[in-house]
Design an enzyme around this catalytic site. Sequence first.
Site, PDB file in Angstrom:
ATOM      1  N   ASP A   6       9.770  14.724  -1.988  1.00 23.63           N
ATOM      2  CA  ASP A   6       8.314  14.847  -2.054  1.00 23.63           C
ATOM      3  C   ASP A   6       7.806  16.096  -1.328  1.00 23.63           C
ATOM      4  O   ASP A   6       8.299  16.449  -0.243  1.00 23.63           O
ATOM      5  CB  ASP A   6       7.655  13.626  -1.417  1.00 23.63           C
ATOM      6  CG  ASP A   6       7.967  12.331  -2.153  1.00 23.63           C
ATOM      7  OD1 ASP A   6       9.076  12.201  -2.694  1.00 23.63           O
ATOM      8  OD2 ASP A   6       7.092  11.441  -2.167  1.00 23.63           O
ATOM      9  N   HIS A   8       3.953  16.844  -1.672  1.00 18.59           N
ATOM     10  CA  HIS A   8       2.633  16.285  -1.353  1.00 18.59           C
ATOM     11  C   HIS A   8       1.639  17.304  -0.790  1.00 18.59           C
ATOM     12  O   HIS A   8       0.981  17.071   0.230  1.00 18.59           O
ATOM     13  CB  HIS A   8       2.770  15.113  -0.387  1.00 18.59           C
ATOM     14  CG  HIS A   8       3.105  13.816  -1.081  1.00 18.59           C
ATOM     15  ND1 HIS A   8       2.318  13.271  -2.072  1.00 18.59           N
ATOM     16  CD2 HIS A   8       4.160  12.971  -0.928  1.00 18.59           C
ATOM     17  CE1 HIS A   8       2.865  12.147  -2.504  1.00 18.59           C
ATOM     18  NE2 HIS A   8       3.991  11.944  -1.839  1.00 18.59           N
ATOM     19  N   ASP A  34       6.273  14.292  -6.989  1.00 18.06           N
ATOM     20  CA  ASP A  34       5.220  14.168  -5.981  1.00 18.06           C
ATOM     21  C   ASP A  34       4.911  15.515  -5.324  1.00 18.06           C
ATOM     22  O   ASP A  34       5.113  15.726  -4.121  1.00 18.06           O
ATOM     23  CB  ASP A  34       5.575  13.102  -4.930  1.00 18.06           C
ATOM     24  CG  ASP A  34       5.244  11.696  -5.402  1.00 18.06           C
ATOM     25  OD1 ASP A  34       4.978  11.522  -6.607  1.00 18.06           O
ATOM     26  OD2 ASP A  34       5.256  10.772  -4.564  1.00 18.06           O
ATOM     27  N   ASP A  37      -1.328  15.503  -4.042  1.00 21.90           N
ATOM     28  CA  ASP A  37      -1.937  14.386  -3.296  1.00 21.90           C
ATOM     29  C   ASP A  37      -1.503  14.388  -1.829  1.00 21.90           C
ATOM     30  O   ASP A  37      -0.492  14.934  -1.452  1.00 21.90           O
ATOM     31  CB  ASP A  37      -1.623  13.026  -3.923  1.00 21.90           C
ATOM     32  CG  ASP A  37      -2.360  12.786  -5.230  1.00 21.90           C
ATOM     33  OD1 ASP A  37      -3.402  13.423  -5.426  1.00 21.90           O
ATOM     34  OD2 ASP A  37      -1.883  11.962  -6.034  1.00 21.90           O
ATOM     35  N   ARG A  38      -2.332  13.734  -1.025  1.00 24.22           N
ATOM     36  CA  ARG A  38      -2.116  13.563   0.416  1.00 24.22           C
ATOM     37  C   ARG A  38      -2.397  14.848   1.199  1.00 24.22           C
ATOM     38  O   ARG A  38      -3.226  14.862   2.080  1.00 24.22           O
ATOM     39  CB  ARG A  38      -0.702  13.072   0.726  1.00 24.22           C
ATOM     40  CG  ARG A  38      -0.276  11.816  -0.005  1.00 24.22           C
ATOM     41  CD  ARG A  38      -0.872  10.574   0.600  1.00 24.22           C
ATOM     42  NE  ARG A  38      -0.239   9.372   0.060  1.00 24.22           N
ATOM     43  CZ  ARG A  38      -0.621   8.138   0.359  1.00 24.22           C
ATOM     44  NH1 ARG A  38      -1.622   7.938   1.186  1.00 24.22           N
ATOM     45  NH2 ARG A  38      -0.005   7.102  -0.166  1.00 24.22           N
ATOM     46  N   ASN A  66       5.511   9.561  -9.159  1.00 22.66           N
ATOM     47  CA  ASN A  66       4.433   8.609  -9.442  1.00 22.66           C
ATOM     48  C   ASN A  66       3.051   9.216  -9.203  1.00 22.66           C
ATOM     49  O   ASN A  66       2.056   8.744  -9.760  1.00 22.66           O
ATOM     50  CB  ASN A  66       4.614   7.326  -8.622  1.00 22.66           C
ATOM     51  CG  ASN A  66       4.518   7.569  -7.134  1.00 22.66           C
ATOM     52  OD1 ASN A  66       5.275   8.380  -6.586  1.00 22.66           O
ATOM     53  ND2 ASN A  66       3.627   6.871  -6.456  1.00 22.66           N
ATOM     54  N   HIS A  67       2.969  10.281  -8.406  1.00 20.44           N
ATOM     55  CA  HIS A  67       1.672  10.927  -8.174  1.00 20.44           C
ATOM     56  C   HIS A  67       1.320  11.938  -9.256  1.00 20.44           C
ATOM     57  O   HIS A  67       0.187  12.444  -9.261  1.00 20.44           O
ATOM     58  CB  HIS A  67       1.643  11.594  -6.800  1.00 20.44           C
ATOM     59  CG  HIS A  67       1.386  10.633  -5.683  1.00 20.44           C
ATOM     60  ND1 HIS A  67       0.140  10.451  -5.128  1.00 20.44           N
ATOM     61  CD2 HIS A  67       2.212   9.772  -5.056  1.00 20.44           C
ATOM     62  CE1 HIS A  67       0.212   9.524  -4.181  1.00 20.44           C
ATOM     63  NE2 HIS A  67       1.464   9.103  -4.116  1.00 20.44           N
ATOM     64  N   HIS A 116      12.615   9.995  -9.383  1.00 20.44           N
ATOM     65  CA  HIS A 116      11.707   9.937  -8.251  1.00 20.44           C
ATOM     66  C   HIS A 116      11.769   8.599  -7.527  1.00 20.44           C
ATOM     67  O   HIS A 116      11.854   8.555  -6.298  1.00 20.44           O
ATOM     68  CB  HIS A 116      10.263  10.194  -8.686  1.00 20.44           C
ATOM     69  CG  HIS A 116       9.307  10.165  -7.525  1.00 20.44           C
ATOM     70  ND1 HIS A 116       9.253  11.171  -6.584  1.00 20.44           N
ATOM     71  CD2 HIS A 116       8.398   9.223  -7.116  1.00 20.44           C
ATOM     72  CE1 HIS A 116       8.351  10.853  -5.660  1.00 20.44           C
ATOM     73  NE2 HIS A 116       7.829   9.685  -5.967  1.00 20.44           N
ATOM     74  N   ARG A 164       4.618  -2.458  -3.187  1.00 18.57           N
ATOM     75  CA  ARG A 164       3.658  -1.431  -3.601  1.00 18.57           C
ATOM     76  C   ARG A 164       2.680  -1.958  -4.655  1.00 18.57           C
ATOM     77  O   ARG A 164       1.659  -1.343  -4.903  1.00 18.57           O
ATOM     78  CB  ARG A 164       4.391  -0.219  -4.180  1.00 18.57           C
ATOM     79  CG  ARG A 164       5.296   0.518  -3.214  1.00 18.57           C
ATOM     80  CD  ARG A 164       5.979   1.662  -3.935  1.00 18.57           C
ATOM     81  NE  ARG A 164       6.981   2.357  -3.143  1.00 18.57           N
ATOM     82  CZ  ARG A 164       6.738   3.437  -2.397  1.00 18.57           C
ATOM     83  NH1 ARG A 164       5.518   3.940  -2.340  1.00 18.57           N
ATOM     84  NH2 ARG A 164       7.704   4.028  -1.714  1.00 18.57           N
ATOM     85  N   HIS A 191      10.421   9.511  -2.961  1.00 15.30           N
ATOM     86  CA  HIS A 191       9.436   8.419  -3.028  1.00 15.30           C
ATOM     87  C   HIS A 191       9.145   7.726  -1.703  1.00 15.30           C
ATOM     88  O   HIS A 191       8.062   7.176  -1.530  1.00 15.30           O
ATOM     89  CB  HIS A 191       9.911   7.396  -4.063  1.00 15.30           C
ATOM     90  CG  HIS A 191       8.870   6.407  -4.516  1.00 15.30           C
ATOM     91  ND1 HIS A 191       7.551   6.751  -4.763  1.00 15.30           N
ATOM     92  CD2 HIS A 191       8.964   5.083  -4.787  1.00 15.30           C
ATOM     93  CE1 HIS A 191       6.890   5.685  -5.174  1.00 15.30           C
ATOM     94  NE2 HIS A 191       7.726   4.650  -5.190  1.00 15.30           N
TER      95      HIS A 191
END
Length: 259
Positions: A6, A8, A34, A37-38, A66-67, A116, A164, A191
């Site tokens: 990731d 991010h 990923d 995001d974040r 997944n993002h 991922h 989750r 992940h």
Amino acid sequence: VTVSGDIHGQFSDLMELFELGGKAPETNYLFLGDYVDRGYYSVECVTLLVALKVRYPARITLLRGNHESRQITQIYGFYDECLKKYGNAGVWKLFTDLFDYFPVAALVEGQMFCCHGGLSPYFDTLDHVRLLDRMVEVPSEGPLCDLLWSDPREYGQGWGTSPRGTGHIFGPDVSEQFCHANGLNTVARAHQMVMDGFSWTHDQKVLTVFSAPNYCYRCGNRACIMEVDEHLKQTFLQFDRAPRKGEPYTTRYAPDYFD
């Protein structure tokens, strides 16, 4: 190949990753998803990685995380960042349309399965994965969802419901069976944030790689990338966060609770 977990939106840390692992095209990279995001610089991170993929298509592989989806990016920052930086959602729409075309799995030297998230009760073989229609928004259930959302379980065997709220958790018996049936040594995935940047589970059948140091600017974790040679020998390169502007570099630091 050098495998990365990731990112991010942590652009300065992505630059640190390239300093450590080598710049393209000298290094062959496999990113496990990923990118957005974040963090505060999702636009910069994903733009650079896509530009490198366009410039060096045989040297950069970008898997979908997944993002990389419309729904998740509207919750965790990428959508708002695009609005703030461009004044409209046009760039967000272009990128999320592009994410539909990202591959969801890769195979290294025929023996390391990379994705991922993790495995799924909806597929048993690599041929099942190859037949998936990936050019859609990430669904809330099913094999495509599990590839991006599932996690190895710490305790117990078999399949379980993921905490989750989507995807599954899978036990060491599942990992062993999948690897045996497909002639694999390892399932490599991202992940999950792990404090050392990488973590082995399931009797070293499943490897988690995470490449966002000090995740969310407060978790205090190290990051890691993994070099894999033609004999599948793995070398783990750990790194700490890149210093942010105006602060000294330290290898130990207090979490930024008040950011």
